[in-house]
Scaffold this motif. Structure first.
Motif, PDB file in Angstrom:
ATOM      1  N   ASP A  22       0.970  -0.929  -0.289  1.00  0.00           N
ATOM      2  CA  ASP A  22      -0.166   0.027   0.249  1.00  0.00           C
ATOM      3  C   ASP A  22       0.898   1.204   0.245  1.00  0.00           C
ATOM      4  OD1 ASP A  22      -2.600  -1.350   0.239  1.00  0.00           O
ATOM      5  OD2 ASP A  22      -1.906  -1.542   2.245  1.00  0.00           O
ATOM      6  N   VAL A  23       1.865   1.300   0.538  1.00  0.00           N
ATOM      7  CA  VAL A  23       2.892   2.508   0.772  1.00  0.00           C
ATOM      8  C   VAL A  23       4.180   2.523   0.272  1.00  0.00           C
ATOM      9  CG1 VAL A  23       3.552   4.481   2.641  1.00  0.00           C
ATOM     10  CG2 VAL A  23       1.613   3.227   3.101  1.00  0.00           C
ATOM     11  N   VAL A  24       4.696   3.593   0.152  1.00  0.00           N
ATOM     12  CA  VAL A  24       5.577   3.241  -0.527  1.00  0.00           C
ATOM     13  C   VAL A  24       7.141   4.824   0.023  1.00  0.00           C
ATOM     14  CG1 VAL A  24       5.169   5.518  -3.291  1.00  0.00           C
ATOM     15  CG2 VAL A  24       7.406   3.799  -2.651  1.00  0.00           C
ATOM     16  N   THR A  43       0.212   2.894  -6.401  1.00  0.00           N
ATOM     17  CA  THR A  43      -0.122   1.570  -7.441  1.00  0.00           C
ATOM     18  C   THR A  43       0.388   1.564  -7.933  1.00  0.00           C
ATOM     19  OG1 THR A  43      -1.985   0.664  -8.509  1.00  0.00           O
ATOM     20  CG2 THR A  43      -1.768   2.847  -8.693  1.00  0.00           C
ATOM     21  N   TRP A  44       0.842   0.043  -8.701  1.00  0.00           N
ATOM     22  CA  TRP A  44       1.911  -0.332  -9.868  1.00  0.00           C
ATOM     23  C   TRP A  44       1.413  -0.800 -10.661  1.00  0.00           C
ATOM     24  CZ3 TRP A  44       6.877  -0.279 -11.662  1.00  0.00           C
ATOM     25  CH2 TRP A  44       7.116  -0.798 -12.137  1.00  0.00           C
ATOM     26  N   ASN A  45       2.013  -0.371 -12.169  1.00  0.00           N
ATOM     27  CA  ASN A  45       0.915  -0.234 -13.224  1.00  0.00           C
ATOM     28  C   ASN A  45       1.278  -0.774 -14.075  1.00  0.00           C
ATOM     29  OD1 ASN A  45       1.649   0.730 -14.811  1.00  0.00           O
ATOM     30  ND2 ASN A  45       0.665   2.409 -14.873  1.00  0.00           N
ATOM     31  N   GLY A  46       2.315  -2.070 -13.971  1.00  0.00           N
ATOM     32  CA  GLY A  46       3.337  -2.744 -14.612  1.00  0.00           C
ATOM     33  C   GLY A  46       4.284  -1.832 -15.252  1.00  0.00           C
ATOM     34  N   ILE A  49       5.357   3.195 -11.327  1.00  0.00           N
ATOM     35  CA  ILE A  49       4.451   3.784 -10.083  1.00  0.00           C
ATOM     36  C   ILE A  49       3.471   4.961 -10.060  1.00  0.00           C
ATOM     37  CG2 ILE A  49       5.582   4.229  -7.669  1.00  0.00           C
ATOM     38  CD1 ILE A  49       6.459   1.764  -7.833  1.00  0.00           C
ATOM     39  N   VAL A  50       2.170   4.709  -9.091  1.00  0.00           N
ATOM     40  CA  VAL A  50       1.325   5.846  -9.903  1.00  0.00           C
ATOM     41  C   VAL A  50       1.310   6.173  -8.224  1.00  0.00           C
ATOM     42  CG1 VAL A  50      -0.438   6.738 -10.522  1.00  0.00           C
ATOM     43  CG2 VAL A  50       0.726   5.541 -11.423  1.00  0.00           C
ATOM     44  N   MET A  51       1.521   8.165  -7.693  1.00  0.00           N
ATOM     45  CA  MET A  51       1.129   8.297  -6.201  1.00  0.00           C
ATOM     46  C   MET A  51       0.050   9.371  -6.804  1.00  0.00           C
ATOM     47  SD  MET A  51       4.388   7.721  -5.562  1.00  0.00           S
ATOM     48  CE  MET A  51       5.535   8.580  -6.850  1.00  0.00           C
ATOM     49  N   CYS A  52      -0.623   9.618  -6.079  1.00  0.00           N
ATOM     50  CA  CYS A  52      -1.775  11.211  -6.312  1.00  0.00           C
ATOM     51  C   CYS A  52      -1.971  11.453  -4.845  1.00  0.00           C
ATOM     52  CB  CYS A  52      -3.445  10.626  -6.395  1.00  0.00           C
ATOM     53  SG  CYS A  52      -3.045   9.336  -7.992  1.00  0.00           S
ATOM     54  N   VAL A 130      -3.393  15.580  -7.944  1.00  0.00           N
ATOM     55  CA  VAL A 130      -1.876  15.284  -9.590  1.00  0.00           C
ATOM     56  C   VAL A 130      -1.587  14.229  -9.351  1.00  0.00           C
ATOM     57  CG1 VAL A 130       0.643  16.111  -9.525  1.00  0.00           C
ATOM     58  CG2 VAL A 130      -1.432  18.136  -8.975  1.00  0.00           C
ATOM     59  N   ARG A 131      -1.319  13.602 -10.056  1.00  0.00           N
ATOM     60  CA  ARG A 131      -1.105  11.988 -10.559  1.00  0.00           C
ATOM     61  C   ARG A 131       1.041  12.391 -10.261  1.00  0.00           C
ATOM     62  NH1 ARG A 131      -1.302   9.946 -14.939  1.00  0.00           N
ATOM     63  NH2 ARG A 131      -1.359   7.582 -14.231  1.00  0.00           N
ATOM     64  N   ILE A 132       1.550  11.318  -9.425  1.00  0.00           N
ATOM     65  CA  ILE A 132       2.755  11.398  -9.547  1.00  0.00           C
ATOM     66  C   ILE A 132       3.648  10.175 -10.329  1.00  0.00           C
ATOM     67  CG2 ILE A 132       5.141  11.956  -8.220  1.00  0.00           C
ATOM     68  CD1 ILE A 132       3.578  13.727  -5.729  1.00  0.00           C
ATOM     69  N   VAL A 133       4.156  10.369 -11.503  1.00  0.00           N
ATOM     70  CA  VAL A 133       4.329   8.705 -11.871  1.00  0.00           C
ATOM     71  C   VAL A 133       5.699   8.947 -12.224  1.00  0.00           C
ATOM     72  CG1 VAL A 133       3.991   7.630 -14.229  1.00  0.00           C
ATOM     73  CG2 VAL A 133       1.820   9.378 -13.446  1.00  0.00           C
ATOM     74  N   VAL A 134       6.207   7.786 -11.658  1.00  0.00           N
ATOM     75  CA  VAL A 134       7.621   7.477 -12.433  1.00  0.00           C
ATOM     76  C   VAL A 134       7.904   5.943 -12.244  1.00  0.00           C
ATOM     77  CG1 VAL A 134       9.960   6.764 -10.513  1.00  0.00           C
ATOM     78  CG2 VAL A 134       8.146   8.486  -9.630  1.00  0.00           C
TER      79      VAL A 134
END
Length: 165
Positions: A22-24, A43-46, A49-52, A130-134
């Motif tokens: 759940d948490v990074v 969440t990991w979409n494959g 890493i997506v955080m909001c 805001v989506r933070i995408v890494v």
């Protein structure tokens, strides 16, 4: 680090287990030049890493100025399992609540009634997020059985060399 090396590490069973948590911990450099490390749901979409976060989050100006980030996902048991990732944060301002945010928080223990109440509260509070995408550009898995921190690996190597001498 090459893309195939990253994929190989992230496809390992322990990595997949950690990526389902759940948490990074998100580490970045604040606007004043000091380090920050904040826990945030993800969440990991494959492949990412997506955080909001809220549109007024203090981390956003810092990430716009310096998008380099480090992420840690770990366990609280012995021996710990640790997944370290590095990459660049891409910021995506969205209207409403991103579907990832609702999925991220769907793993927290809530009764169905609490879930309905929580989602109504979220929808009434945020007009956007805001989506933070890494996308990982470097990864390391440490399980203390087959992989160790690099400093400990060096100590093990030195001990073996002393034993041979």
């Amino acid at each position: 680090m090459r893309a195939n090396e990253i994929t190989e590490i992230l496809d390992r069973p322990i990595s997949r287990e950690l990526l389902a948590r759940d948490v990074v911990r998100l580490a970045y450099v604040a606007k004043d030049g000091t380090p920050r490390n904040v826990p945030i749901a993800f969440t990991w979409n494959g492949s990412e890493i997506v955080m909001c976060t809220t549109k007024n989050a203090p981390k956003l100006p810092a990430l716009r100025e310096n998008p380099a980030v480090a992420l840690t996902i770990d366990t609280e048991v012995h021996p710990p399992k640790i997944l370290l990732l590095r990459g660049r944060a891409e910021l995506d301002v969205v209207d409403g609540i991103p579907e990832e945010y609702l999925r991220i928080n769907g793993s927290y223990e809530m009764t169905p009634e609490q879930r309905v109440e929580w989602e109504a509260e979220v929808r009434s509070l945020y007009d956007g997020m805001v989506r933070i995408v890494v996308t990982p550009t470097w990864v390391k898995l440490i399980d203390f059985e087959t992989t160790l921190p690099s400093a400990v690996e060096e100590l093990v190597k030195r001990r073996a060399e002393r034993a041979r001498a």
